[in-house]
Scaffold this active site. Structure first.
Site, PDB file in Angstrom:
ATOM      1  N   CYS A  21      39.271  36.895  38.906  1.00 38.65           N
ATOM      2  CA  CYS A  21      39.639  38.138  39.605  1.00 38.65           C
ATOM      3  C   CYS A  21      41.173  38.270  39.527  1.00 38.65           C
ATOM      4  O   CYS A  21      41.890  37.315  39.857  1.00 38.65           O
ATOM      5  CB  CYS A  21      39.173  38.097  41.058  1.00 38.65           C
ATOM      6  N   CYS A  64      43.055  31.713  49.669  1.00 35.48           N
ATOM      7  CA  CYS A  64      42.459  30.780  48.716  1.00 35.48           C
ATOM      8  C   CYS A  64      43.380  30.506  47.545  1.00 35.48           C
ATOM      9  O   CYS A  64      43.846  31.409  46.884  1.00 35.48           O
ATOM     10  CB  CYS A  64      41.129  31.321  48.199  1.00 35.48           C
ATOM     11  N   ASN A 119      46.546  40.132  50.443  1.00 32.77           N
ATOM     12  CA  ASN A 119      47.591  39.180  50.766  1.00 32.77           C
ATOM     13  C   ASN A 119      48.340  38.866  49.471  1.00 32.77           C
ATOM     14  O   ASN A 119      47.805  38.185  48.604  1.00 32.77           O
ATOM     15  CB  ASN A 119      46.936  37.916  51.336  1.00 32.77           C
ATOM     16  N   GLY A 173      37.104  28.835  44.579  1.00 32.92           N
ATOM     17  CA  GLY A 173      35.909  28.655  43.761  1.00 32.92           C
ATOM     18  C   GLY A 173      34.870  29.739  43.946  1.00 32.92           C
ATOM     19  O   GLY A 173      34.884  30.482  44.929  1.00 32.92           O
ATOM     20  N   GLU A 174      33.960  29.820  42.982  1.00 37.54           N
ATOM     21  CA  GLU A 174      32.841  30.741  43.076  1.00 37.54           C
ATOM     22  C   GLU A 174      31.656  29.965  43.659  1.00 37.54           C
ATOM     23  O   GLU A 174      31.060  29.113  43.000  1.00 37.54           O
ATOM     24  CB  GLU A 174      32.513  31.347  41.699  1.00 37.54           C
ATOM     25  N   GLU A 190      41.520  23.061  49.067  1.00 39.98           N
ATOM     26  CA  GLU A 190      42.035  23.575  50.330  1.00 39.98           C
ATOM     27  C   GLU A 190      40.906  23.932  51.283  1.00 39.98           C
ATOM     28  O   GLU A 190      39.851  24.382  50.849  1.00 39.98           O
ATOM     29  CB  GLU A 190      42.797  24.870  50.080  1.00 39.98           C
ATOM     30  N   CYS A 196      43.697  37.285  42.487  1.00 44.32           N
ATOM     31  CA  CYS A 196      43.428  36.070  43.267  1.00 44.32           C
ATOM     32  C   CYS A 196      44.175  34.866  42.698  1.00 44.32           C
ATOM     33  O   CYS A 196      44.237  34.679  41.475  1.00 44.32           O
ATOM     34  CB  CYS A 196      41.926  35.805  43.276  1.00 44.32           C
ATOM     35  N   CYS A 214      36.856  27.530  56.870  1.00 43.59           N
ATOM     36  CA  CYS A 214      36.737  28.175  55.558  1.00 43.59           C
ATOM     37  C   CYS A 214      36.846  27.070  54.511  1.00 43.59           C
ATOM     38  O   CYS A 214      37.817  26.323  54.496  1.00 43.59           O
ATOM     39  CB  CYS A 214      37.868  29.192  55.403  1.00 43.59           C
ATOM     40  N   SER A 269      30.286  33.590  50.421  1.00 48.43           N
ATOM     41  CA  SER A 269      30.919  34.708  49.726  1.00 48.43           C
ATOM     42  C   SER A 269      30.811  34.495  48.217  1.00 48.43           C
ATOM     43  O   SER A 269      31.098  33.413  47.713  1.00 48.43           O
ATOM     44  CB  SER A 269      32.388  34.791  50.143  1.00 48.43           C
ATOM     45  N   CYS A 280      38.864  28.238  39.940  1.00 40.79           N
ATOM     46  CA  CYS A 280      37.770  29.211  39.901  1.00 40.79           C
ATOM     47  C   CYS A 280      37.723  29.820  38.507  1.00 40.79           C
ATOM     48  O   CYS A 280      38.757  30.048  37.883  1.00 40.79           O
ATOM     49  CB  CYS A 280      37.994  30.301  40.951  1.00 40.79           C
ATOM     50  N   SER A 304      31.639  40.160  47.000  1.00 48.21           N
ATOM     51  CA  SER A 304      32.976  40.701  46.757  1.00 48.21           C
ATOM     52  C   SER A 304      32.887  41.851  45.761  1.00 48.21           C
ATOM     53  O   SER A 304      32.831  41.631  44.557  1.00 48.21           O
ATOM     54  CB  SER A 304      33.884  39.592  46.206  1.00 48.21           C
ATOM     55  N   LEU A 305      32.889  43.062  46.290  1.00 50.77           N
ATOM     56  CA  LEU A 305      32.699  44.236  45.427  1.00 50.77           C
ATOM     57  C   LEU A 305      34.043  44.703  44.842  1.00 50.77           C
ATOM     58  O   LEU A 305      34.199  44.841  43.648  1.00 50.77           O
ATOM     59  CB  LEU A 305      32.046  45.341  46.267  1.00 50.77           C
ATOM     60  N   HIS A 306      34.967  45.009  45.739  1.00 51.21           N
ATOM     61  CA  HIS A 306      36.360  45.344  45.385  1.00 51.21           C
ATOM     62  C   HIS A 306      36.566  46.641  44.613  1.00 51.21           C
ATOM     63  O   HIS A 306      37.715  47.046  44.387  1.00 51.21           O
ATOM     64  CB  HIS A 306      37.047  44.206  44.616  1.00 51.21           C
TER      65      HIS A 306
HETATM   66  N1  SAH Z   1      34.370  33.442  44.746  1.00 52.00           N
HETATM   67  C1  SAH Z   1      34.027  33.966  46.046  1.00 52.00           C
HETATM   68  C2  SAH Z   1      34.941  33.440  47.149  1.00 52.00           C
HETATM   69  C3  SAH Z   1      36.338  33.942  46.969  1.00 52.00           C
HETATM   70  S1  SAH Z   1      37.433  33.945  48.337  1.00 52.00           S
HETATM   71  C4  SAH Z   1      34.067  35.480  46.002  1.00 52.00           C
HETATM   72  O1  SAH Z   1      34.473  36.035  44.976  1.00 52.00           O
HETATM   73  O2  SAH Z   1      33.658  36.103  46.966  1.00 52.00           O
HETATM   74  C5  SAH Z   1      36.838  35.130  49.450  1.00 52.00           C
HETATM   75  C6  SAH Z   1      37.383  36.542  49.313  1.00 52.00           C
HETATM   76  O3  SAH Z   1      38.802  36.609  49.317  1.00 52.00           O
HETATM   77  C7  SAH Z   1      36.913  37.235  48.048  1.00 52.00           C
HETATM   78  O4  SAH Z   1      36.451  38.514  48.374  1.00 52.00           O
HETATM   79  C8  SAH Z   1      38.192  37.313  47.239  1.00 52.00           C
HETATM   80  O5  SAH Z   1      38.150  38.339  46.287  1.00 52.00           O
HETATM   81  C9  SAH Z   1      39.213  37.526  48.319  1.00 52.00           C
HETATM   82  N2  SAH Z   1      40.602  37.263  47.928  1.00 52.00           N
HETATM   83  C10 SAH Z   1      41.048  36.473  46.943  1.00 52.00           C
HETATM   84  N3  SAH Z   1      42.394  36.495  46.886  1.00 52.00           N
HETATM   85  C11 SAH Z   1      42.809  37.315  47.863  1.00 52.00           C
HETATM   86  C12 SAH Z   1      44.083  37.754  48.303  1.00 52.00           C
HETATM   87  N4  SAH Z   1      45.200  37.314  47.734  1.00 52.00           N
HETATM   88  N5  SAH Z   1      44.147  38.614  49.338  1.00 52.00           N
HETATM   89  C13 SAH Z   1      43.025  39.033  49.937  1.00 52.00           C
HETATM   90  N6  SAH Z   1      41.789  38.647  49.577  1.00 52.00           N
HETATM   91  C14 SAH Z   1      41.676  37.806  48.539  1.00 52.00           C
END
Ligand code: SAH
Length: 380
Positions: free
Chosen positions: A132, A352, A309, A177-178, A108, A135, A121, A210, A128, A233-235
């Site tokens: 996470c 994603c 999301n 993907g990572e 995508e 995701c 994007c 990212s 991936c 991506s800390l989270h």
């Molecule tokens: N692998 C990379 C790119 C991932 S996509 C990474 O981990 O950063 C980019 C961002 O979107 C990441 O921070 C990911 O955690 C976040 N993300 C993934 N699914 C999501 C969702 N459903 N809602 C909001 N953000 C999301």
């Protein structure tokens, strides 16, 4: 889950569009091919000029090339190796393409248009491997790395949707993907896009990579001496919570991620962005904001909050507006720079992995975008 440093070999089988992949070839490769057929070397630059600047998606259109050469090119090469399996358009100016690779796998990519800003994007892997828990991309694990030309092609295909004269102004590597698990192919594609020989001539500073935060790869990227913007991506602000949300953290640890990010800043001079997906009741509480502020205080860093999301079948919810406001205030009060990510692509599963997942499900693809929740993508 695969090992962190495992780079999945990108293997593009010969199914699908026939011919050698033009975007995989260098100018020198094409010159060799031309010489073997008695054509002058300068034709190679002409061909790439057509693809990168004049948006040609077939050799047929390259009207200043001799007809015989166009026929020979057509017989041996393919300008693009993917085909568009689905094109979703959202009224807010977002386009999403589901591209089918030669081996039938689907990826995508998204184009977001806002005023003079045209952000694409892009994805780096099929699926991936990071897992996470919130995701959609990683629900079935990683299938393979994308090749450099598959990464490049996403940008060109999206650029070709823009009105004539408009160009891509920003790239965010935030699709499936990572990114850093496919570092070599990603950098090869980005370097080409940022060059003019031939490329799109985009500034490296307008590209955001990212990552889930793979310390060794972050250091490797820093050592490459580029100006790409890094988003980590800390989270979660604590080991415990991050282990829950981002399972690879168990092997890495929050401190190692932050140290690598600091190293990236020191080496490149580019401030790092920390992404933080806000999940209702999970990591959007007052104590989470306070703990995050403590972790980041004193660092020259920026936090990008991403309201979740929702993904069908996963138990997480969007944060309440009040929780977002509180989170922002706590960080600001403690001197941490923060923004809330805009929502784009509301109707087209722009998050994603979401579209691919929905279209992979049994039944006909939804040609009219369904009532899915909004998607968030960063525009740094
Ligand atoms: N692998 C990379 C790119 C991932 S996509 C990474 O981990 O950063 C980019 C961002 O979107 C990441 O921070 C990911 O955690 C976040 N993300 C993934 N699914 C999501 C969702 N459903 N809602 C909001 N953000 C999301």
């Amino acid at each position: 889950m695969p090992g962190l440093d495992h780079e999945h070999q990108a293997s593009a089988s010969s199914q699908g569009a026939p011919g050698r992949r033009l975007l995989e070839a260098t100018t020198a490769d094409l010159r060799t091919w031309l010489a073997e057929r008695g054509h002058p070397a300068y034709r190679a630059r002409q061909v790439f000029h057509w693809v990168f600047y004049r948006r040609a998606e077939s050799f047929e259109l390259m009207s200043d090339l001799p007809l015989v050469l166009r026929r020979q090119l057509e017989a041996d090469w393919a300008v693009f190796s993917t085909r568009i399996a689905y094109h979703g358009k959202s009224p807010d100016g977002t386009d999403k393409l589901l591209l089918e690779c030669r081996d039938g796998r689907r990826i995508e990519c998204v184009l977001m248009v806002e005023d003079q800003r045209h952000t694409v994007c892009i994805s780096t892997q099929v699926g991936c491997g990071m897992g996470c828990v919130f995701c959609a991309s990683g629900l079935k694990g990683v299938e393979r790395n994308l090749t450099a030309d598959e990464i490049l092609e996403q940008v060109l295909r999206l650029r070709n949707l823009l009105a004539p004269g408009d160009s891509v102004t920003h790239i965010v590597v935030m699709g499936m993907g990572e990114s850093l698990a496919n570092l070599d192919n990603l950098i090869s594609a980005l370097d080409r896009l940022c060059s003019t020989a031939p490329g799109l001539g985009l500034s490296q500073r307008r590209v955001t990579i990212s990552t889930v935060g793979l310390p060794e790869k972050i250091r490797k990227l820093a050592a490459l001496n580029r100006q790409y913007h890094l988003a980590v991506s800390l989270h979660a602000p604590t080991e415990e919570l991050r282990n829950e949300l981002v399972p690879v953290n168990e092997k890495i640890g929050l401190s190692a991620v932050l140290e690598a990010a600091d190293f990236y800043f020191q080496t490149t001079g580019r401030q790092v962005t920390y992404e933080y997906v806000l999940l209702h009741g999970v990591n959007d509480r007052l104590q989470d904001a306070q703990a995050l502020a403590r972790r980041l205080q004193g660092r020259k860093a920026h936090v990008n909050l991403i309201p979740y999301n929702p993904v069908a079948g996963l138990p997480f919810e969007r944060p309440r507006a009040e929780a977002i406001r509180r989170f922002v205030m706590v960080l600001r009060d403690r001197g941490v720079s923060v923004t809330v990510r805009k929502t784009k692509g509301r109707a087209i599963d722009a998050a994603c992995g979401q579209l691919r997942r929905r279209l992979d499900e049994p039944g006909p693809p939804p040609l009219v975008p369904g009532p899915v929740s909004p998607m968030t993508l960063d525009v740094p």
